[in-house]
Structure formats: C-alpha cells, structure tokens
Design a protein around this motif. Structure first.
Motif, mmCIF file in Angstrom:
data_model
loop_
_atom_site.group_PDB
_atom_site.id
_atom_site.type_symbol
_atom_site.label_atom_id
_atom_site.label_comp_id
_atom_site.label_asym_id
_atom_site.label_seq_id
_atom_site.Cartn_x
_atom_site.Cartn_y
_atom_site.Cartn_z
ATOM 1 N N SER A 142 32.459 12.894 2.351
ATOM 2 C CA SER A 142 32.692 13.441 1.017
ATOM 3 C C SER A 142 31.972 14.773 0.857
ATOM 4 C CB SER A 142 32.193 12.464 -0.048
ATOM 5 O OG SER A 142 30.770 12.424 -0.061
ATOM 6 N N PHE A 143 32.330 15.494 -0.197
ATOM 7 C CA PHE A 143 31.720 16.802 -0.431
ATOM 8 C C PHE A 143 30.209 16.679 -0.636
ATOM 9 C CE2 PHE A 143 30.479 20.254 -3.418
ATOM 10 C CZ PHE A 143 30.655 21.309 -2.545
ATOM 11 N N GLY A 144 29.788 15.730 -1.466
ATOM 12 C CA GLY A 144 28.361 15.578 -1.715
ATOM 13 C C GLY A 144 27.595 15.151 -0.479
ATOM 14 N N ASP A 145 28.172 14.232 0.302
ATOM 15 C CA ASP A 145 27.502 13.800 1.529
ATOM 16 C C ASP A 145 27.398 14.949 2.532
ATOM 17 O OD1 ASP A 145 27.122 11.277 0.560
ATOM 18 O OD2 ASP A 145 28.854 10.399 1.563
ATOM 19 N N PHE A 146 28.428 15.803 2.586
ATOM 20 C CA PHE A 146 28.376 16.980 3.443
ATOM 21 C C PHE A 146 27.233 17.901 3.026
ATOM 22 C CE2 PHE A 146 29.500 21.504 3.688
ATOM 23 C CZ PHE A 146 29.568 21.678 5.064
ATOM 24 N N CYS A 147 27.134 18.168 1.720
ATOM 25 C CA CYS A 147 26.068 19.050 1.236
ATOM 26 C C CYS A 147 24.692 18.466 1.507
ATOM 27 C CB CYS A 147 26.250 19.311 -0.261
ATOM 28 S SG CYS A 147 27.723 20.269 -0.686
ATOM 29 N N ASP A 148 24.569 17.155 1.371
ATOM 30 C CA ASP A 148 23.285 16.509 1.647
ATOM 31 C C ASP A 148 22.944 16.604 3.138
ATOM 32 O OD1 ASP A 148 21.074 14.615 0.761
ATOM 33 O OD2 ASP A 148 22.041 13.413 2.322
ATOM 34 N N ARG A 149 23.933 16.426 3.989
ATOM 35 C CA ARG A 149 23.673 16.481 5.434
ATOM 36 C C ARG A 149 23.312 17.892 5.875
ATOM 37 N NH1 ARG A 149 27.011 17.738 9.714
ATOM 38 N NH2 ARG A 149 28.911 17.635 8.438
ATOM 39 N N ILE A 150 24.027 18.886 5.393
ATOM 40 C CA ILE A 150 23.762 20.269 5.787
ATOM 41 C C ILE A 150 22.478 20.779 5.145
ATOM 42 C CG2 ILE A 150 24.634 22.641 5.721
ATOM 43 C CD1 ILE A 150 26.135 20.844 7.652
ATOM 44 N N GLY A 151 22.263 20.414 3.884
ATOM 45 C CA GLY A 151 21.068 20.855 3.160
ATOM 46 C C GLY A 151 21.318 22.131 2.381
ATOM 47 N N VAL A 152 20.727 22.217 1.192
ATOM 48 C CA VAL A 152 20.993 23.361 0.330
ATOM 49 C C VAL A 152 20.412 24.654 0.903
ATOM 50 C CG1 VAL A 152 21.280 22.064 -1.808
ATOM 51 C CG2 VAL A 152 18.981 22.748 -1.092
ATOM 52 N N GLU A 153 19.330 24.561 1.654
ATOM 53 C CA GLU A 153 18.785 25.788 2.247
ATOM 54 C C GLU A 153 19.772 26.397 3.224
ATOM 55 O OE1 GLU A 153 14.945 25.311 3.940
ATOM 56 O OE2 GLU A 153 14.025 24.553 2.085
ATOM 57 N N GLU A 154 20.355 25.588 4.075
ATOM 58 C CA GLU A 154 21.354 26.087 5.023
ATOM 59 C C GLU A 154 22.604 26.571 4.288
ATOM 60 O OE1 GLU A 154 23.508 27.173 8.330
ATOM 61 O OE2 GLU A 154 21.363 26.780 8.116
ATOM 62 N N LEU A 155 23.026 25.836 3.261
ATOM 63 C CA LEU A 155 24.210 26.243 2.505
ATOM 64 C C LEU A 155 23.983 27.557 1.768
ATOM 65 C CD1 LEU A 155 25.286 22.809 0.968
ATOM 66 C CD2 LEU A 155 26.459 24.078 2.782
ATOM 67 N N SER A 156 22.749 27.865 1.438
ATOM 68 C CA SER A 156 22.436 29.089 0.698
ATOM 69 C C SER A 156 22.404 30.327 1.592
ATOM 70 C CB SER A 156 21.078 28.947 -0.002
ATOM 71 O OG SER A 156 21.079 27.880 -0.923
ATOM 72 N N ARG A 157 22.315 30.123 2.914
ATOM 73 C CA ARG A 157 22.273 31.265 3.815
ATOM 74 C C ARG A 157 23.650 31.883 3.964
ATOM 75 N NH1 ARG A 157 19.017 27.633 7.198
ATOM 76 N NH2 ARG A 157 16.812 28.159 6.900
ATOM 77 N N PRO A 158 23.738 33.220 4.072
ATOM 78 C CA PRO A 158 25.034 33.861 4.345
ATOM 79 C C PRO A 158 25.604 33.302 5.639
ATOM 80 C CG PRO A 158 23.396 35.503 3.754
ATOM 81 C CD PRO A 158 22.654 34.209 3.948
ATOM 82 N N CYS A 159 26.882 33.006 5.617
ATOM 83 C CA CYS A 159 27.507 32.374 6.771
ATOM 84 C C CYS A 159 28.877 32.961 6.997
ATOM 85 C CB CYS A 159 27.598 30.874 6.547
ATOM 86 S SG CYS A 159 28.248 29.955 7.942
ATOM 87 N N GLU A 160 29.206 33.222 8.264
ATOM 88 C CA GLU A 160 30.523 33.735 8.606
ATOM 89 C C GLU A 160 31.511 32.576 8.599
ATOM 90 O OE1 GLU A 160 31.429 36.808 9.067
ATOM 91 O OE2 GLU A 160 29.427 37.616 8.765
ATOM 92 N N VAL A 161 32.408 32.582 7.620
ATOM 93 C CA VAL A 161 33.437 31.547 7.568
ATOM 94 C C VAL A 161 34.788 32.219 7.421
ATOM 95 C CG1 VAL A 161 31.982 29.734 6.627
ATOM 96 C CG2 VAL A 161 33.077 31.327 5.069
ATOM 97 N N ALA A 162 35.768 31.619 8.038
ATOM 98 C CA ALA A 162 37.132 32.156 7.945
ATOM 99 C C ALA A 162 37.747 31.716 6.628
ATOM 100 C CB ALA A 162 37.968 31.647 9.116
#
Length: 593
Positions: A572-592
C-alpha cells in the motif's frame, strides 16, 4: 511525588467545586440577559455533551460594528457503536432544522453533532435528544467518551453483534453516576417532573470509578476485530481487540495509551498508538477496564492538561509498571463489578499473538447474513445537508420515513442503512439517484477514504480550514492520481485544522495537519504526514511542513511517482512510505514521469 505533580490545573479546581458537575449551569441557562455562559460553566458543560463556540467567520465584521462574538453551542450525542433507529435519526434532523443550523454532522467516533444551537435553545435540544432515548451525557468532558465498535450488522457469525452488546454494557458501566445531568436536562424546570429516559440516575451519587474529580482528561474506548479494524482501535486510550477461534470470541487483547492529540510547541507532547498490555477473557473485561480507568484517575497528571492523557501516564511509568499497577487495582475493580475477589487472573496474561490484519469501511451493498441487506453510504466529511443538486438530507428523510428502519454511524463519518429487505433495494437506489446522492461506486478511492474535522468557523482551536478545504484538496489529488494511473489505490487521507488530531491524521497514509494561516492571502498551511495505513496500526511521520493548501497535491506527486515505480508487490501507499522513510522520500530523486 514531586511538588509539581501535586499541583492542580484550573479545570481540576472547577470540577472539585462543581457539586457533581452542577456548578452554576442551571442558573446561567435561566439567565436570558446574555447569549453565553462563563468560562467555568463551559468546562462543566462539556461533561453534559456541549461546547460553547462562536462563528469565527463573523468576528472581524462584528468587531467593526462594536459587537461581541456570535456565540452558539455544539451539542454532541453519545451513541455507543453508532446504533440509531430511523425515528432517532429523523429526530436529530428535526432538531437541527428547528433549533440548529439545519445540518447534522456524523463524527469520527460514531456520533452526531448539532451545530449553531443558541443558548436559549440549549435546554430544549438536549431535552429532546433524551426524549428520543438518546443522550449527550459524557459525549465530551474528562470521562469515558462514546464507546466505539464495528458498526456493520454482519450476522453470519454473531461476532459483531457480540461487540455491539459489549459496547452497550461498557458504556452503561462507565457512565458517571451523578444525578446532575438528569436534574438539569430531563426534569421539567417548572414542574420538576422527571421523564422516563435511558440511564436514569442511581439513588446514590457515589461514583466508585471516577471519584469526585473524574479523570484528568478525556478517555476513549473502542472494540474491534483483528480482521477488521474499521474504528482505529490503536488510537484509543483503551482499545479492545477481539481474538477469535472460528466463530467464537475467546477474549480481547487489551491495548492502552493511544491518543492523537499533541501540542507541537511542547516537546513532551506526542501522538501515540496504544501498547499491547494483556489478553483478557471476555467475562473479565469489565473489571480490567475499571482497573485501567482507576489507575489513570489516580496517577494521571492533574497539573498540566497537555500531559494528562493516559499515553503520558504510561510514558512516565513504563508499560511494565503500569501493568503491575492495574493488577494491584483489580481487587477494587472486581468489587465494583460485583465479582468475587481473585476472579481475574494475576498476573494478567501476556497479549495473544493475534493482531490487526485488515480494514473494511463497509461501503456499498452487503448481505447481512439474516436474509436482509445493508447499504454503506459515503457522507463527505460526515455533513448531512441539502446543497445544490445534492439533497442528502431530503433523501434520508424519505428513506427513514418509509423504507429504512435503522442505521449505524461509522468512524469514517459515513452511514450504514440497515435491515433492508431485498425487494427494497431498487426503491432505495432510485431515491438516492433522484436526490443526487452518490454511492461508493460513483466516487474516487481518494474521496472514499478521506475525512476531516470541522475546524473553521466553529472550532476555537482551529488554525486552518479542514472540512471546507478537504474537498478541493481531494479534487487536486484525484487529478494527480488519475494522471499517474493510481486512481484504483486505496489509502487514507485525513485532514485536521489543528494538531489535536480529531480526524486521526497521525496514523493515516496521508495526514494533513493545520499549521498556520497566511496573514495576507488567508491560505492555510499544513504539515504533511506520510506512512500510516488503513489498518490503523502504524504511525505516520512528517514529510513536509508549512505546505500551502494549493500545493499539497503538487508536493505529493513525486512521492506518488516513486510509489508507482518502486513499490513491492501488493504494497500500500502508506506501507511504501514507511518502508522507504520520509527522509529518503524528501531527497531529490530522478524519477521518470
């Protein structure tokens, strides 16, 4: 005990001097020369189910005219498990039309709130609610609030009927014993005649559970099943998670210390999910509930109300010490419950391994298991009203007058229409369509799993919009999710106008918490939390702070992109965010894109 712990807050002194929650309520209600009550009385009125508020939209214009605040009252019902008859729901609508602002609001604790009640009408409103065999007693205040449980009338295995019966029994057990409520709201003020209503007071006012000063702060209880945590059992001071073997309810995992409210400016304040305390057989449940409440009564912080919830008591003591103290109180609790001493095992058994595994909002059509059906009807932010092409209030009047005998309120602010004969289904569908009422099949998942607190203009704590803002935010999110091909995803979106967390944002997949208001534009700014889930057993974390309302969807788009590309199978979306972590999600990331 340290000196500072022996101090008492102003509210504690008011309670102690109130003569069993009477204070000067009756005298101030009888005073027609003013449209509001004094501060001490507002504190006591909460125990009776009502908050004094004012219309904050009107403050500036009224100041210019030399006028004071536009006062009114919010009146909240206590409805264990959200069960209502058709006549009761119609009665609430009538009261809202005649004595309120013309709307009712289904709450996040399976209750109903009436807004816009002026002081001169307050007695009539509460009196009429009781005449319908409902009550407002303990819907607010420093006592046990409305007892919640799964509302679905699924009768194939009898489990939910057992939960509903337990919710009723617990609610009656923890009701304050003071006769003040009936004296003030039930007796006719001229004749003194007492009407026969639910929950008549005991002859004695001695309250063995609450004592003279009641609890340090509010206390919330809820019951759920492991397979269906539709009421967010981990968010409660006392969560009761049913453990089953087949179709048999063998007992409950007792969870303690949940609570969503916080004060960001105070480091010692925090939202929390409850902790697993013990496994308790159903026949021992009432004594354990009583012991937990009494421990909080005696050891909770009465000096600082921001530290007075059970979660802080447990944080200070530690869970093992708290459990030991509950066990020490069991002798008293058993006596109060009429049980022989030693009935409940000591020490309390460790929690059963079972835990929350699922969530069901019960929307749409469902067979009940007894030959009848129920319909889960989504109510956006719980507000029942007629507005434009949506004539929800009129539709419900038609349904409850002629076609539906009873209903249940959900913890997502929705409505279950119950005990519907199969042949009635086409008629009900037609009535809803004719009145512009959308069903779950006609709304997006983003809207389906979203809800908000009322916030402005009536809540005195709100710093931003919530109920009036969330529909527009969902519009924006729908566009982003549709563009990314994620519209089928199910995840919760919850908004509050302040950090107190009435809409439970801190364990949502996406939590939006009011932070500040732009002084020039009037646009609200929000703290965005990510990482909770629909199961309700996972805390979210701060992703971004001070996000303008108009930029919420744009701020979340990069996270949605990463979710689409990097999620694990079935995640799920929330479980994904928890696994990745908000610090990692906050970093600039190259996504298509």
């Amino acid at each position: 005990m340290p000196t500072e712990e022996r101090k008492k807050s102003k509210v504690e002194l008011i309670k102690e001097a109130s003569d069993g929650l009477r204070g000067s309520i009756a005298a101030e209600l009888a005073d027609s020369s003013t449209d509001h009550v004094q501060d001490a009385t507002t504190k006591l009125l909460k125990f009776h189910g009502t908050y004094q508020q004012d219309d904050r939209d009107l403050r500036k214009s009224r100041r210019k005219e030399g006028l004071g605040k536009a006062y009114s009252f919010m009146v909240r019902n206590r409805i264990p498990g959200g069960k209502m008859t058709a006549a009761q729901f119609l009665g609430e609508l009538d009261i809202a039309d005649e004595l309120g602002n013309g709307t009712i609001r289904i709450t996040t604790r399976q209750s109903i709130q009436l807004h816009g009640v002026v002081k001169n009408n307050l007695w009539d409103v509460i009196h009429r609610i009781n005449a319908m065999k409902l009550s407002t007693q303990s819907a607010c205040g420093d006592v046990t609030r409305n007892v919640c449980c799964c509302p679905a009338p699924l009768r194939h295995d009898g489990l939910r009927d057992q939960l509903q019966q337990l919710a009723d029994e617990i609610a009656d057990h923890v009701r304050p014993r003071t006769g003040a409520y009936h004296e003030i709201w039930i007796k006719d003020p001229e004749t003194g005649r007492r009407e026969q209503v639910v929950g008549a007071p005991d002859d004695s006012e001695h309250d063995p559970i609450y004592g003279e000063a009641y609890l340090p702060r509010k206390f919330k209880i809820a019951l759920a099943l492991c397979s269906d945590n539709c009421i967010d059992v981990y968010d409660n001071d006392l969560g009761l998670l049913g453990v089953t073997e087949g179709d048999t309810l063998i007992g409950f995992n007792v969870l303690v210390g949940g609570g969503m409210g916080t004060t960001p400016s105070k480091k010692q304040c925090f939202p929390a999910l409850a902790k697993r305390l013990a496994f308790v057989q159903t026949q021992h449940l009432r004594a354990v509930i009583t012991a937990v409440i009494m421990v909080q009564r005696d050891l909770g912080n009465r000096a600082d109300r921001s530290q007075a919830r059970l979660k802080y008591t447990i944080a200070d003591m530690g869970l093992p010490a708290f459990k030991t103290k509950v066990e020490q109180y069991l002798d008293q609790a058993e006596s109060i419950c009429g049980m022989p001493r030693g009935t409940v095992p000591r020490p309390l058994p460790d929690p059963h391994p079972d835990d929350v595994t699922g969530h069901d909002d019960h929307m749409g059509w469902h067979e009940q298991g007894d030959g009848k059906w129920f319909l889960g009807l989504p109510i956006e932010n719980g507000r029942v009203k007629d507005e434009g092409d949506l004539r929800l209030k009129t539709a419900l009047r038609e349904l409850f007058r002629h076609h539906v005998s009873n209903c249940r309120l959900t913890a997502q602010q929705n409505l279950l229409l119950c005990d519907i004969a199969p042949e009635q289904r086409p008629t009900i569908k037609s009535i809803l369509a004719d009145h512009g009422v959308v069903t779950v099949e006609q709304i997006s998942n983003a809207r389906r799993f979203s809800f908000a607190c009322p916030a402005l203009p009536t809540c005195g704590l709100a710093v931003t919009e919530s109920e009036r803002a969330l529909p527009g935010v969902i519009d924006d999110l729908e566009a982003e999710l549709n563009d990314l091909g994620l519209s089928a995803e199910q995840f919760s979106i919850r908004m509050t106008g302040c950090p107190n967390g009435c809409a439970r944002p801190y364990n949502a997949d996406v939590g939006l918490v009011g932070r500040s208001m732009d002084g020039k534009t009037g646009e609200g700014r929000y703290t965005v939390f990510l990482g909770g889930n629909l199961r309700g057993n996972q805390m979210a974390a701060i992703y971004k702070d001070q996000v303008p309302r108009s930029e919420i969807a744009v701020t979340l788009r990069p996270v949605f992109l990463r979710f689409k590309q990097e999620r694990a199978a079935g995640e799920s979306f929330g479980d994904f965010c928890d696994r990745i972590g908000v610090e990692e999600l906050s970093r600039p990331c190259e996504v298509a894109d």
